[in-house]
Write an enzyme that holds these catalytic residues in place. Structure first.
Site, short mmCIF file in Angstrom:
data_model
loop_
_atom_site.label_atom_id
_atom_site.label_comp_id
_atom_site.label_asym_id
_atom_site.label_seq_id
_atom_site.Cartn_x
_atom_site.Cartn_y
_atom_site.Cartn_z
N HIS A 1 107.21 86.98 -94.99
CA HIS A 1 108.67 87.07 -95.00
C HIS A 1 109.11 87.67 -96.33
O HIS A 1 108.33 87.71 -97.28
CB HIS A 1 109.28 85.67 -94.87
CG HIS A 1 108.61 84.68 -95.79
ND1 HIS A 1 107.57 83.89 -95.40
CD2 HIS A 1 108.79 84.41 -97.11
CE1 HIS A 1 107.15 83.15 -96.41
NE2 HIS A 1 107.88 83.45 -97.47
N ARG B 1 95.96 85.89 -103.04
CA ARG B 1 96.05 84.64 -102.28
C ARG B 1 97.10 84.95 -101.22
O ARG B 1 98.27 85.14 -101.52
CB ARG B 1 96.48 83.50 -103.21
CG ARG B 1 96.62 82.15 -102.51
CD ARG B 1 98.05 81.86 -102.19
NE ARG B 1 98.28 80.52 -101.67
CZ ARG B 1 99.40 80.19 -101.05
NH1 ARG B 1 100.36 81.07 -100.88
NH2 ARG B 1 99.58 78.99 -100.59
N ASP C 1 99.58 84.40 -98.56
CA ASP C 1 100.44 83.27 -98.19
C ASP C 1 100.62 83.21 -96.67
O ASP C 1 100.76 84.24 -96.01
CB ASP C 1 101.81 83.49 -98.86
CG ASP C 1 102.75 82.32 -98.72
OD1 ASP C 1 102.39 81.23 -99.17
OD2 ASP C 1 103.86 82.49 -98.17
N GLU D 1 101.19 86.10 -86.30
CA GLU D 1 101.86 85.75 -85.04
C GLU D 1 102.40 87.00 -84.37
O GLU D 1 103.00 87.85 -85.02
CB GLU D 1 103.09 84.90 -85.34
CG GLU D 1 102.84 83.45 -85.50
CD GLU D 1 104.10 82.69 -85.88
OE1 GLU D 1 103.96 81.53 -86.23
OE2 GLU D 1 105.21 83.27 -85.85
N GLU E 1 95.70 81.35 -97.13
CA GLU E 1 96.28 80.02 -96.91
C GLU E 1 96.43 79.84 -95.41
O GLU E 1 97.36 80.38 -94.79
CB GLU E 1 97.66 79.93 -97.58
CG GLU E 1 98.22 78.53 -97.49
CD GLU E 1 99.74 78.47 -97.43
OE1 GLU E 1 100.28 77.40 -97.70
OE2 GLU E 1 100.38 79.48 -97.10
N ASP F 1 101.94 72.59 -103.49
CA ASP F 1 102.77 72.05 -102.41
C ASP F 1 102.52 70.55 -102.28
O ASP F 1 101.81 69.95 -103.08
CB ASP F 1 102.41 72.75 -101.10
CG ASP F 1 102.91 74.19 -101.07
OD1 ASP F 1 103.95 74.47 -101.69
OD2 ASP F 1 102.26 75.02 -100.42
C1 NOJ Z 1 103.25 78.58 -98.43
C2 NOJ Z 1 103.41 78.28 -99.87
O1 NOJ Z 1 102.29 77.56 -100.30
C3 NOJ Z 1 104.69 77.52 -100.04
O2 NOJ Z 1 104.85 77.08 -101.35
C4 NOJ Z 1 105.84 78.38 -99.62
O3 NOJ Z 1 107.03 77.63 -99.65
C5 NOJ Z 1 105.63 78.91 -98.21
N1 NOJ Z 1 104.32 79.42 -98.00
C6 NOJ Z 1 106.61 80.01 -97.90
O4 NOJ Z 1 106.21 81.16 -98.59
#
Ligand code: NOJ
Length: 570
Positions: free
Chosen positions: A131, A226, A228, A235, A270, A337
């Protein structure tokens, strides 16, 4: 020798040696840099302020590179540093080709790359392309009219799809994945917050632009990304929010493109997925992304930390053990997170909550805990040390979150995941030596057991028994154990339900690590499959000679040992 014998030999020798000249296919040794690297994740804005404006910056990070080197870090993973409104701490990018002016300039970034390289380290960066920010010029254009130039770069629907309230990543904070754009009267798709509209990867232009972004940052000296939110990038739009179709070829394409530009660049994905799905991400023969965080094992590890019950974790380790030779898991204890416990059963999750995050304010998104490791472990040094010894001995690349090496705490007054993103605690000077400004842009942890007077890097580096010193020593030892990242591993029987024993083999070497999850001493008995010597890598007071194939020892409460079999040197 007479002629008859010579003739016989001429006939027989080729027959007898037939097939022997078939040389075994040459196999080069898999020794990719990322398989055994120590990765350190940091956000520039909270690491070190160099100009006294209260916010960390690139020059501050440059000042601290020697600290990272001293700790033993190989790879710095930089959280998003591109221009951003900062509504999701930088994971809402407004310009993929820039450096956020609050953090520095393009020149500062080039200098950072030079200084990192000079110290023999590497940098990987977050690539947030699922995004953009809603402030990105592409989205501003896209929502200006239904036939706008960038309209198709995003995902639109004239009506709100039926499962539009499903599949939210931030339940409790988010209430839909489709938001009405009032100007053009259509709904746009956003897996995350509504200010993060999803890009449309079915549009070839978006893929091309992604390649440009990758190429651009590789040119700046980056060693990898990395990636994200991988499952959401792939999708296929409009195939449902709950169980959308996934386009795994995307991962092969992006890997191929990245390596066409820089052969040894790597992608760390991720993707919090079930073990059986991981092959789709790594690729059957490692043709997908090279690394993935082992979220599945991580959640079961926290269950083991919380309850002492190791069985689900061992099972998770076994279920995630079959990956191709060039692929690698990344292991972590904490990240930026919440600890995502979404794959545990409700009962299991509740037990982790009870032990590690009992207050509702410590929990987040109906699935996780927003605390740092030290508070979750009641600041129990034995548990923290055991956890780190385990991290450095799990079969993958270890990832450390800044400040965890000190046992930093969290600030639960801050919203959502900001609780674990407070400024790095360097010294006992004002604002933890993070900034010389009157106050930091995000509060430094000042009081209590986790306040910077108690917990800071300078104090711990002066103390040979501190957590920081111990972790640096662990990293040093881990670096002399290539078996862990490169070899094969098996879980050994020890006769104790509370002890995890892993044996590694690589290149004629073998290592055994033992970790006691119980708050009481435990006996571990194991076999090394023959006679041999065990050399203790931690306690070098003498070697254990095994008289027969079995071996038995007692580990203290939360104790750990690392042994090399037959020879101590790597
Ligand atoms: C995953 C990231 O680890 C997180 O911190 C983030 O809010 C979301 N993706 C959206 O980019």
């Amino acid at each position: 020798m007479n002629m008859r014998i010579i003739c016989l030999l001429l006939i027989l020798v080729p027959l007898l040696t037939k097939g022997q000249d078939k040389v075994a296919p040459r196999k080069f040794k898999e020794n990719y840099w990322y398989k055994n690297s120590i990765i350190y994740n940091l956000e520039i804005g909270v690491f070190k302020d160099s100009d006294g404006d209260g916010r960390g910056d690139i020059n501050g990070l440059i000042q601290k590179l020697d600290y990272l080197k001293m700790l033993g870090v190989d790879v710095i993973w930089l959280a998003p540093f591109q221009p951003s409104p900062g509504a999701d701490d930088g994971y809402d990018v407004a310009d993929y080709y820039g450096v956020d002016p609050k953090l520095g300039t393009a020149g500062d970034f080039a200098e950072l790359m030079y200084q990192v390289r000079k110290r023999g380290m590497r940098v990987i960066m977050d690539l947030v392309i699922n995004h953009t920010s809603d402030q990105h010029p592409w989205f501003k254009n896209a929502r200006s009219a239904r036939n706008a130039r960038y309209r198709d770069w995003y995902v639109w629907s004239p009506k709100k799809p039926r499962d539009g309230d499903k599949g939210m990543v931030f339940p409790g904070v988010q209430n839909t994945v489709w938001t009405l754009d009032s100007a053009t009267n259509e709904y746009y798709y956003h897996r995350f917050y509504k200010f993060q509209p999803d890009l449309n990867f079915m549009n070839p232009e978006v893929m091309q632009e992604t390649q440009r972004i990758i190429g651009y940052w590789l040119n700046q000296g980056i060693s990898g990304f990395r990636l994200d939110a991988v499952p959401f990038i792939i999708e296929v739009p409009h195939t449902g929010s709950e169980k959308p179709k996934l386009d795994f070829d995307f991962l092969k394409d992006i890997r191929q493109f990245t390596q066409s530009r820089q052969a040894d660049a790597a992608i760390l994905g991720e993707a919090n997925v079930e073990p059986k799905e991981s092959v789709n991400y790594f690729g059957e023969n490692g043709e997908g992304i090279q690394l993935m965080f082992n979220f599945f094992a991580n959640q079961h590890l926290f269950y083991a930390f919380a309850t002492g019950d190791l069985k689900p974790f061992k099972k998770a380790m076994e279920e995630t053990s079959e990956i191709s030779q060039s692929s690698q898991w990344a292991y972590f204890l904490r990240n930026h997170d919440e600890i995502d416990l979404g794959r545990l059963t409700d009962r299991q999750r509740q037990r982790v909550y009870d032990a590690m995050g009992p207050d509702t304010n410590m929990q987040l998104y109906d699935r996780g805990i927003r605390r740092r490791l030290a508070p979750m472990m009641n600041n129990d040094r034995r548990r923290l040390e055991m956890a780190y010894s385990l991290l450095f001995s799990l079969p993958g690349a270890p990832v450390i979150r800044y400040g965890e090496e000190l046992g930093m705490g969290d600030d639960l007054r801050l919203k959502e995941r900001l609780s674990v993103r407070t400024p790095m605690q360097w010294t006992s000077a004002k604002n933890a030596g993070f900034t010389t400004a009157d106050s930091a842009f995000r509060p430094v942890i000042g009081d209590g057991a986790y306040g910077f007077m108690n917990i800071n890097a300078e104090k711990q580096w002066r103390d040979s028994s501190s957590l920081l010193t111990r972790i640096a020593a662990m990293i040093n030892i881990r670096k002399a154990c290539p078996e862990i990242g490169l070899g094969t591993s098996t879980i050994l029987e020890t006769g104790s339900e509370d002890v995890l024993a892993i044996r590694y083999y690589y290149d004629g070497k073998s290592l055994i690590t033992l970790h006691n999850f119980a708050n009481a001493p435990r006996k571990a008995a194991f076999s090394i499959g023959g006679r041999g010597n065990l050399y203790d890598l931690w306690d070098k007071k003498g070697d254990q000679v095994i008289e027969n194939a079995g071996f038995s020892l007692e580990l203290p409460a939360y104790g750990y040992r690392w042994f090399r079999v037959d020879g101590i040197l790597p």
